[in-house]
Scaffold this motif. Sequence first.
Motif, PDB file in Angstrom:
ATOM      1  N   PRO A   1     -73.647   9.755 -53.015  1.00 13.18           N
ATOM      2  CA  PRO A   1     -72.361   9.084 -53.238  1.00 13.18           C
ATOM      3  C   PRO A   1     -71.644   8.689 -51.961  1.00 13.18           C
ATOM      4  N   ASN A   2     -72.087   9.237 -50.827  1.00  6.61           N
ATOM      5  CA  ASN A   2     -71.469   8.900 -49.544  1.00  6.61           C
ATOM      6  C   ASN A   2     -72.394   8.071 -48.658  1.00  6.61           C
ATOM      7  N   ALA A   3     -73.363   7.398 -49.287  1.00  3.73           N
ATOM      8  CA  ALA A   3     -74.378   6.685 -48.510  1.00  3.73           C
ATOM      9  C   ALA A   3     -73.820   5.476 -47.760  1.00  3.73           C
ATOM     10  N   LEU A   4     -72.774   4.864 -48.298  1.00  5.23           N
ATOM     11  CA  LEU A   4     -72.215   3.657 -47.686  1.00  5.23           C
ATOM     12  C   LEU A   4     -70.849   3.965 -47.079  1.00  5.23           C
ATOM     13  N   GLN A   5     -70.678   3.599 -45.822  1.00  4.77           N
ATOM     14  CA  GLN A   5     -69.422   3.815 -45.109  1.00  4.77           C
ATOM     15  C   GLN A   5     -69.149   2.593 -44.234  1.00  4.77           C
ATOM     16  N   ALA A   6     -67.925   2.071 -44.310  1.00  6.68           N
ATOM     17  CA  ALA A   6     -67.538   0.953 -43.446  1.00  6.68           C
ATOM     18  C   ALA A   6     -66.014   0.907 -43.356  1.00  6.68           C
ATOM     19  N   PRO A   7     -65.459   0.520 -42.219  1.00  2.00           N
ATOM     20  CA  PRO A   7     -64.000   0.493 -42.061  1.00  2.00           C
ATOM     21  C   PRO A   7     -63.325  -0.619 -42.847  1.00  2.00           C
ATOM     22  N   PHE A   8     -64.089  -1.616 -43.307  1.00  2.00           N
ATOM     23  CA  PHE A   8     -63.505  -2.766 -43.993  1.00  2.00           C
ATOM     24  C   PHE A   8     -63.617  -2.688 -45.518  1.00  2.00           C
ATOM     25  N   ALA A   9     -64.103  -1.551 -46.070  1.00  2.00           N
ATOM     26  CA  ALA A   9     -64.284  -1.462 -47.519  1.00  2.00           C
ATOM     27  C   ALA A   9     -64.260  -0.017 -47.985  1.00  2.00           C
ATOM     28  N   ASP A  10     -63.920   0.155 -49.250  1.00  2.00           N
ATOM     29  CA  ASP A  10     -64.028   1.449 -49.927  1.00  2.00           C
ATOM     30  C   ASP A  10     -65.192   1.375 -50.909  1.00  2.00           C
ATOM     31  N   PHE A  11     -65.911   2.510 -51.074  1.00  2.00           N
ATOM     32  CA  PHE A  11     -67.113   2.528 -51.903  1.00  2.00           C
ATOM     33  C   PHE A  11     -67.049   3.654 -52.917  1.00  2.00           C
ATOM     34  N   VAL A  12     -67.516   3.364 -54.129  1.00  2.00           N
ATOM     35  CA  VAL A  12     -67.703   4.384 -55.160  1.00  2.00           C
ATOM     36  C   VAL A  12     -69.133   4.229 -55.669  1.00  2.00           C
ATOM     37  N   ILE A  13     -69.942   5.296 -55.532  1.00  2.00           N
ATOM     38  CA  ILE A  13     -71.354   5.248 -55.899  1.00  2.00           C
ATOM     39  C   ILE A  13     -71.656   6.368 -56.879  1.00  2.00           C
ATOM     40  N   SER A  14     -72.323   6.043 -57.979  1.00  2.00           N
ATOM     41  CA  SER A  14     -72.765   7.064 -58.921  1.00  2.00           C
ATOM     42  C   SER A  14     -74.197   6.777 -59.341  1.00  2.00           C
ATOM     43  N   ASP A  15     -74.919   7.834 -59.723  1.00  2.00           N
ATOM     44  CA  ASP A  15     -76.318   7.729 -60.154  1.00  2.00           C
ATOM     45  C   ASP A  15     -76.496   8.688 -61.321  1.00  2.00           C
ATOM     46  N   ILE A  16     -76.361   8.157 -62.535  1.00  2.00           N
ATOM     47  CA  ILE A  16     -76.388   8.975 -63.740  1.00  2.00           C
ATOM     48  C   ILE A  16     -77.435   8.431 -64.708  1.00  2.00           C
ATOM     49  N   ASP A  17     -78.431   9.266 -65.050  1.00  2.00           N
ATOM     50  CA  ASP A  17     -79.462   8.876 -66.020  1.00  2.00           C
ATOM     51  C   ASP A  17     -80.119   7.553 -65.657  1.00  2.00           C
ATOM     52  N   ASP A  18     -80.443   7.372 -64.388  1.00  2.00           N
ATOM     53  CA  ASP A  18     -81.134   6.185 -63.886  1.00  2.00           C
ATOM     54  C   ASP A  18     -80.277   4.926 -63.907  1.00  2.00           C
ATOM     55  N   VAL A  19     -78.989   5.048 -64.175  1.00  2.00           N
ATOM     56  CA  VAL A  19     -78.072   3.919 -64.033  1.00  2.00           C
ATOM     57  C   VAL A  19     -77.258   4.141 -62.762  1.00  2.00           C
ATOM     58  N   VAL A  20     -77.482   3.282 -61.787  1.00  2.00           N
ATOM     59  CA  VAL A  20     -76.793   3.381 -60.499  1.00  2.00           C
ATOM     60  C   VAL A  20     -75.639   2.378 -60.490  1.00  2.00           C
ATOM     61  N   THR A  21     -74.448   2.867 -60.195  1.00  2.00           N
ATOM     62  CA  THR A  21     -73.261   2.017 -60.124  1.00  2.00           C
ATOM     63  C   THR A  21     -72.730   2.023 -58.698  1.00  2.00           C
ATOM     64  N   ILE A  22     -72.506   0.834 -58.163  1.00  2.00           N
ATOM     65  CA  ILE A  22     -71.903   0.690 -56.843  1.00  2.00           C
ATOM     66  C   ILE A  22     -70.677  -0.208 -56.975  1.00  2.00           C
ATOM     67  N   GLU A  23     -69.522   0.337 -56.628  1.00  2.00           N
ATOM     68  CA  GLU A  23     -68.288  -0.438 -56.610  1.00  2.00           C
ATOM     69  C   GLU A  23     -67.813  -0.548 -55.169  1.00  2.00           C
ATOM     70  N   VAL A  24     -67.544  -1.766 -54.746  1.00  2.00           N
ATOM     71  CA  VAL A  24     -67.088  -2.032 -53.384  1.00  2.00           C
ATOM     72  C   VAL A  24     -65.754  -2.766 -53.455  1.00  2.00           C
ATOM     73  N   THR A  25     -64.762  -2.250 -52.776  1.00  2.00           N
ATOM     74  CA  THR A  25     -63.458  -2.905 -52.705  1.00  2.00           C
ATOM     75  C   THR A  25     -63.175  -3.258 -51.254  1.00  2.00           C
ATOM     76  N   LEU A  26     -63.172  -4.549 -50.963  1.00  2.00           N
ATOM     77  CA  LEU A  26     -62.901  -4.985 -49.596  1.00  2.00           C
ATOM     78  C   LEU A  26     -61.427  -4.792 -49.253  1.00  2.00           C
ATOM     79  N   LYS A  27     -61.165  -4.370 -48.024  1.00  2.00           N
ATOM     80  CA  LYS A  27     -59.798  -4.202 -47.532  1.00  2.00           C
ATOM     81  C   LYS A  27     -59.341  -5.477 -46.824  1.00  2.00           C
ATOM     82  N   LYS A  28     -58.142  -5.434 -46.305  1.00  2.00           N
ATOM     83  CA  LYS A  28     -57.636  -6.575 -45.550  1.00  2.00           C
ATOM     84  C   LYS A  28     -58.164  -6.573 -44.114  1.00  2.00           C
ATOM     85  N   THR A  29     -58.922  -5.546 -43.780  1.00  2.00           N
ATOM     86  CA  THR A  29     -59.503  -5.433 -42.444  1.00  2.00           C
ATOM     87  C   THR A  29     -60.613  -6.474 -42.255  1.00  2.00           C
ATOM     88  N   PRO A  30     -60.576  -7.292 -41.215  1.00  2.00           N
ATOM     89  CA  PRO A  30     -61.648  -8.265 -40.972  1.00  2.00           C
ATOM     90  C   PRO A  30     -62.999  -7.567 -40.768  1.00  2.00           C
TER      91      PRO A  30
END
Length: 316
Positions: free
Chosen positions: A110-139
Amino acid sequence: MSDLFLVQHLADLSVDVSWLLRPAADGTWDSCRRPQGHRKQAKHTLRYGPDGWVLMDDTSGTILYRPAVGASQEKERPPLGPWRSVPVGKASEEECTLTDVEPIGEKMNPNALQAPFADFVISDIDDVVTIEVTLKKTPITEPEFQTLLEQFRPMLVEMGKRPRVVLKFALSMNGAPAPSMRIVKQYMKFAGEHTPLIDLETRGFAVVLKPEGFVGYAVLKIVKMVISVFQPPWELAIVPTMEEGRAFIDKVAVAEAKVLARTAESKKATKPLPAMKAGIPEEVTPSTSEGGASPFAASSNALPLPRSGLLGISLP
């Protein structure tokens, strides 16, 4: 009859991927790990014929793969072990491996993705992987974006090993600055190189964007340009809110997970396979898909998308 698995080595990416073959009532095995768009193109099955077992494109009647020379041919079940392609034109013979042992890969951190310009939510449940990325105002800077892509690649590799994974992705760009064309080209280069993995795994993608002002419509123009270039074969929509984005990809994932789900016959212990050499061309999903048209409709607020054409792995 139990599920079978075809393990392919993607030489260009130096990774192994797994295809799921599901038994049908007529004694064939249908390939069912393909995105929705590819199902409309063709159907590939393992079937027994006058010359023994073959992997065939049922749409064109073309034989794609045969068991290795000397393999035992029994009508009740295709032979496990090495299979080889039937070369077309100047294509060279390729080898893959057919097995009844389900390959496995690592679950997503769940912490595989890290970047100063976005927030990440990662889940892996029963072979369904969900990745949510929310871009910030940071260039976004090129070095930071390259680091993010390097973090994402191992995730694609591990999901490719798992034959039942469904990836659903939501990207919120509301309020984010327009990316530079260098960043856009950087993304397109990565996506182009990793198209076999991305198309193999992705089943639903929501771009969350409610354009406002010059910057908002500039971002929308970039998004539509990228979509028109890649013509993704999986379900995709542009929606104004993350809630609608989640509803869209969740609906897709429920149906797609059923296509790849384990049956009572297939619920056996799994273990990793050794690396395989060479590969097999495109697999196309089976009759488990209900009809040619997609059962999914975009949100009523979704913006229109270009949908002509498909981008996939070339057949030999």
